[in-house]
Motif scaffolding. Sequence first.
Motif, short mmCIF file in Angstrom:
data_model
loop_
_atom_site.label_atom_id
_atom_site.label_comp_id
_atom_site.label_asym_id
_atom_site.label_seq_id
_atom_site.Cartn_x
_atom_site.Cartn_y
_atom_site.Cartn_z
N VAL A 164 0.84 -1.20 0.00
CA VAL A 164 0.00 0.00 0.00
C VAL A 164 0.87 1.24 0.00
CG1 VAL A 164 -1.86 -1.17 1.25
CG2 VAL A 164 -0.14 0.13 2.53
N ASN A 165 0.28 2.36 -0.41
CA ASN A 165 0.93 3.67 -0.31
C ASN A 165 0.67 4.20 1.09
OD1 ASN A 165 1.72 6.36 -0.44
ND2 ASN A 165 1.04 6.62 -2.56
N ARG A 166 1.71 4.29 1.89
CA ARG A 166 1.53 4.66 3.29
C ARG A 166 1.14 6.12 3.48
NH1 ARG A 166 6.30 1.33 6.48
NH2 ARG A 166 6.30 -0.50 5.12
N ARG A 167 1.20 6.90 2.42
CA ARG A 167 0.79 8.30 2.53
C ARG A 167 -0.71 8.48 2.31
NH1 ARG A 167 5.53 11.62 -0.78
NH2 ARG A 167 7.29 10.95 0.52
N LYS A 168 -1.38 7.41 1.93
CA LYS A 168 -2.81 7.50 1.65
C LYS A 168 -3.62 6.95 2.82
CE LYS A 168 -2.71 7.33 -3.40
NZ LYS A 168 -3.28 6.69 -4.60
N ARG A 169 -4.81 7.50 2.99
CA ARG A 169 -5.72 6.99 4.00
C ARG A 169 -6.32 5.67 3.54
NH1 ARG A 169 -6.89 11.12 7.72
NH2 ARG A 169 -6.27 13.21 6.99
N ILE A 170 -6.86 4.92 4.51
CA ILE A 170 -7.43 3.60 4.23
C ILE A 170 -8.53 3.70 3.17
CG2 ILE A 170 -8.71 1.68 5.21
CD1 ILE A 170 -5.77 1.86 6.12
N ALA A 171 -9.39 4.72 3.25
CA ALA A 171 -10.48 4.87 2.28
C ALA A 171 -9.92 5.03 0.87
CB ALA A 171 -11.37 6.05 2.64
N ASP A 172 -8.85 5.80 0.72
CA ASP A 172 -8.25 6.02 -0.60
C ASP A 172 -7.62 4.74 -1.14
OD1 ASP A 172 -8.93 8.74 -0.62
OD2 ASP A 172 -7.17 9.25 0.58
N ILE A 173 -7.03 3.96 -0.23
CA ILE A 173 -6.41 2.69 -0.65
C ILE A 173 -7.46 1.74 -1.20
CG2 ILE A 173 -5.25 0.63 0.21
CD1 ILE A 173 -3.77 2.50 2.19
N LEU B 173 -15.21 -2.25 4.00
CA LEU B 173 -14.68 -2.28 5.36
C LEU B 173 -15.54 -3.17 6.25
CD1 LEU B 173 -13.65 1.45 5.97
CD2 LEU B 173 -12.13 -0.53 5.99
N ASP B 174 -16.83 -3.03 6.13
CA ASP B 174 -17.75 -3.88 6.91
C ASP B 174 -17.62 -5.35 6.51
OD1 ASP B 174 -20.13 -4.15 8.75
OD2 ASP B 174 -20.99 -4.94 6.89
N LEU B 175 -17.41 -5.60 5.22
CA LEU B 175 -17.29 -6.97 4.72
C LEU B 175 -16.10 -7.68 5.34
CD1 LEU B 175 -18.45 -9.06 2.64
CD2 LEU B 175 -16.78 -8.13 1.02
N VAL B 176 -15.00 -6.95 5.56
CA VAL B 176 -13.80 -7.59 6.11
C VAL B 176 -13.68 -7.39 7.62
CG1 VAL B 176 -12.55 -7.39 3.93
CG2 VAL B 176 -12.34 -5.56 5.63
N GLY B 177 -14.75 -6.91 8.23
CA GLY B 177 -14.78 -6.85 9.69
C GLY B 177 -14.07 -5.67 10.31
N LEU B 178 -14.02 -4.53 9.60
CA LEU B 178 -13.39 -3.33 10.15
C LEU B 178 -14.44 -2.23 10.28
CD1 LEU B 178 -10.05 -3.20 8.12
CD2 LEU B 178 -10.36 -3.95 10.49
N ARG C 45 -6.49 -7.00 6.18
CA ARG C 45 -7.92 -6.95 5.88
C ARG C 45 -8.23 -5.84 4.88
NH1 ARG C 45 -11.57 -9.39 9.90
NH2 ARG C 45 -10.33 -10.59 11.38
N VAL C 46 -7.53 -4.71 5.01
CA VAL C 46 -7.68 -3.63 4.04
C VAL C 46 -7.24 -4.11 2.66
CG1 VAL C 46 -6.86 -1.33 3.37
CG2 VAL C 46 -7.42 -1.81 5.76
N GLY C 47 -6.13 -4.86 2.61
CA GLY C 47 -5.67 -5.42 1.33
C GLY C 47 -6.68 -6.36 0.71
N ILE C 48 -7.33 -7.15 1.54
CA ILE C 48 -8.37 -8.05 1.05
C ILE C 48 -9.56 -7.25 0.52
CG2 ILE C 48 -10.03 -9.83 1.74
CD1 ILE C 48 -7.90 -10.80 3.77
N ALA C 49 -9.94 -6.19 1.26
CA ALA C 49 -11.05 -5.33 0.82
C ALA C 49 -10.73 -4.70 -0.53
CB ALA C 49 -11.33 -4.26 1.87
N ARG C 50 -9.52 -4.22 -0.70
CA ARG C 50 -9.11 -3.62 -1.97
C ARG C 50 -9.18 -4.64 -3.10
NH1 ARG C 50 -3.10 -1.31 -2.59
NH2 ARG C 50 -2.69 -3.52 -2.18
N ALA C 51 -8.74 -5.88 -2.83
CA ALA C 51 -8.77 -6.91 -3.86
C ALA C 51 -10.20 -7.26 -4.28
CB ALA C 51 -8.05 -8.17 -3.36
N LEU C 52 -11.16 -7.08 -3.36
CA LEU C 52 -12.56 -7.43 -3.65
C LEU C 52 -13.37 -6.26 -4.18
CD1 LEU C 52 -13.34 -9.61 -0.49
CD2 LEU C 52 -12.68 -10.40 -2.77
#
Length: 326
Positions: A104-113, A137-142, A161-168
């Motif tokens: 991930v780009n660590r300069r970006k917020r989770i929503a942007d990722i 986020l809700d789907l992956v339990g966050l 979990r964020v990475g999984i959400a992005r992949a989906l």
Amino acid sequence: MPALIRVERLSRHFPLRGALFGPKDVVHALDEVDLAIDRGEAVGLIGESGSGKTTLGRTILQLYPPTGGRIFFEGADVTDARGSALRNLRRRMQMVFQNPYSAVNRRKRIADIIQEPLRVHGTGNAGWRIQRSRELLDLVGLPVAFESRYPHEVSGGQLQRVGIARALALEPDFVIADEPTASLDVSIRAQVINLLADLRTRLGLTLLFISHDLSIVSYLCERVAVMYLGKIVEVGPKAELEREPLHPYTRALLSAIPRPDPRARRLQSAPLGEIPSAVHRPSGCHYHPRCPLAMPQCATRYPPLELKAPGRWVACHAVSPHGVAR
């Protein structure tokens, strides 16, 4: 019905820098691999570090262009897909990477990722993408509150979990999970594995799960493929492969797994030792210098991957067509 994903004689070689003149060495990371994965199936890919597992996953997605062989998606040859064709294909095939912090780009917020794939593919407007990221986020339990955080403000398990959400995000048909728990604490691994198992059932995903941990593969997958030095040496149903591994390398991998019960019977196998170099590979069957069943022909001719028993494909001269070592 054709397999969702099928590769034929798929290869990926990496040339090494050498002398200015003369031949250069080549890393045979992937060498004429054949594998098919049916829709809705979960296949585990196991092997030692350096066996080519990650390279196979990335080459299927064409993150690495193949050196040779063909890639088929739903029966259509997509090996030469480029431009918009490859872009559309990647909407349906996604990857969960091993290290969530480097993915991930660590300069970006989770929503942007999470929204990044949606923006890249021009899906929806800004408001819809915000709503979609909250659903993921809700789907992956966050909790939704995570959307304003940065990667350094969450744990490794949460970031995976964020990475999984992005992949989906783009609702793919096929997901490759490349050792997604390798960099996580033991206490967190089970949570991520249970999440993947639940999502696979709920979303009907087809999954290629790459790991060196056979216990995790056994929990998630119906079939297992075993790789050694760029080649698949055995493929079979999970239960049968665990009960009676046919290839000597598979037996060695299973014998190396720690058993909680000291009275449990262990498979007899030669020590694994060190995996040879993918640049200067042994002749014939690449496993023969470490194999307790090696025969003279093993040093001169590589065995083809053949059907040795119902549903059991093995590349070994010492295994008969009935699945018994000669």
